[in-house]
Design a protein around this motif. Structure first.
Motif, mmCIF file in Angstrom:
data_model
loop_
_atom_site.group_PDB
_atom_site.id
_atom_site.type_symbol
_atom_site.label_atom_id
_atom_site.label_comp_id
_atom_site.label_asym_id
_atom_site.label_seq_id
_atom_site.Cartn_x
_atom_site.Cartn_y
_atom_site.Cartn_z
ATOM 1 N N ILE A 1 5.355 -1.197 18.995
ATOM 2 C CA ILE A 1 4.394 -0.111 18.769
ATOM 3 C C ILE A 1 4.526 0.422 17.346
ATOM 4 C CG2 ILE A 1 3.710 2.237 19.457
ATOM 5 C CD1 ILE A 1 2.946 0.063 21.501
ATOM 6 N N TYR B 1 9.656 -3.033 22.936
ATOM 7 C CA TYR B 1 8.364 -2.361 22.998
ATOM 8 C C TYR B 1 8.222 -1.268 21.936
ATOM 9 C CZ TYR B 1 4.235 -0.187 25.017
ATOM 10 O OH TYR B 1 2.977 0.332 25.201
ATOM 11 N N THR C 1 -3.872 -4.234 20.891
ATOM 12 C CA THR C 1 -4.207 -3.922 22.278
ATOM 13 C C THR C 1 -3.741 -5.029 23.225
ATOM 14 O OG1 THR C 1 -5.916 -3.103 23.773
ATOM 15 C CG2 THR C 1 -6.592 -4.822 22.231
ATOM 16 N N ALA D 1 0.494 -5.012 23.113
ATOM 17 C CA ALA D 1 1.118 -3.762 23.548
ATOM 18 C C ALA D 1 0.570 -3.231 24.866
ATOM 19 C CB ALA D 1 0.965 -2.704 22.457
ATOM 20 N N TYR D 2 -0.712 -3.494 25.153
ATOM 21 C CA TYR D 2 -1.337 -2.849 26.310
ATOM 22 C C TYR D 2 -2.129 -3.798 27.210
ATOM 23 C CZ TYR D 2 -0.169 1.237 23.527
ATOM 24 O OH TYR D 2 0.504 2.173 22.795
ATOM 25 N N ASP D 3 -1.961 -5.091 27.026
ATOM 26 C CA ASP D 3 -2.688 -6.077 27.817
ATOM 27 C C ASP D 3 -4.199 -5.785 27.827
ATOM 28 O OD1 ASP D 3 -2.856 -8.412 29.355
ATOM 29 O OD2 ASP D 3 -2.720 -7.280 31.240
ATOM 30 N N LYS E 1 -5.755 -3.026 27.622
ATOM 31 C CA LYS E 1 -6.156 -1.889 28.449
ATOM 32 C C LYS E 1 -6.026 -0.546 27.737
ATOM 33 C CE LYS E 1 -5.134 -4.163 32.845
ATOM 34 N NZ LYS E 1 -5.014 -5.503 32.364
ATOM 35 N N SER E 2 -6.102 -0.537 26.430
ATOM 36 C CA SER E 2 -6.053 0.724 25.680
ATOM 37 C C SER E 2 -7.457 1.085 25.235
ATOM 38 C CB SER E 2 -5.134 0.601 24.460
ATOM 39 O OG SER E 2 -5.252 1.763 23.658
ATOM 40 N N SER F 1 -10.615 -7.696 28.272
ATOM 41 C CA SER F 1 -10.531 -6.386 28.923
ATOM 42 C C SER F 1 -11.331 -6.348 30.223
ATOM 43 C CB SER F 1 -10.976 -5.279 27.971
ATOM 44 O OG SER F 1 -12.300 -5.464 27.558
#
Length: 190
Positions: A68, A64, A102, A105-107, A109-110, A146
């Protein structure tokens, strides 16, 4: 064009460590090219395409922090492009890069990355003068991934209307209607 070969070799290799090395060489090469021709959109795009290859490997490995850092490196490269806000190609690639960021790294949800992705894709849509569906399709993909189906449908219908406004009446959203990401809203597009 030695570096294109490095990037292509990385894609064909089965060994992730070797792939990463080739991608790193590719990023270095294109970054140096960008230093020489700062107004060109191609060098940052090629460098960040190699970074995307690296990011996918790091995602598979569950690394991870490296994931990033790889995306942040890409954002730094994009932000150094001279007159980036004026270029259709650069903005479309930048928006798609952020979409990958997005997602991996954040599914999706960023809020900050999603907002920046949409901003770059909106710029691309304007710069494309309604001749290209790609910015709209990418924005719609971000919306549905999203969780905003209503916004997704709105963007796809806006895409169809925008392209029709250029005189291309045959545009029928076939891209979205054949893309599994949009399956749950297909009936709303017909």
């Amino acid at each position: 064009m030695e570096n294109v070969l490095e990037s292509d070799t990385a894609k064909r290799s089965e060994d992730n460590d070797l792939k990463l090395e080739y991608y790193k060489i590719s990023v270095d090469f294109f970054t140096k090219g960008h230093e020489q021709q700062q107004a060109a959109w191609t060098f940052p795009v090629y460098a960040t395409n190699s970074l995307l290859g690296m990011a996918h490997i790091y995602h598979e490995q569950g690394a991870y922090e490296k994931l990033i850092n790889t995306f942040e490196h890409g954002l730094q490269i994009f932000s150094q492009v001279y007159k980036h806000e004026e270029d259709f190609q650069l903005n479309i690639y930048w928006g798609d890069f952020l979409l990958e960021y997005t997602g991996l790294a954040y599914d999706y949800k960023s809020p900050s990355i999603n907002r920046l992705a949409e901003e770059k894709l909106q710029i691309a849509a304007v710069k494309g003068r309604n001749y290209y569906s790609h910015p709209y399709i990418s924005m719609a993909r971000l919306a549905i991934k999203s969780g905003d189906k209503e916004k997704c449908v709105k963007l796809l219908l806006q895409c169809r209307d925008a392209i029709h406004s250029t005189g291309y009446d045959a545009y029928d959203l076939s891209e979205a209607l054949s893309d599994e990401d949009f399956r749950e809203i297909w009936d709303q597009l017909l």
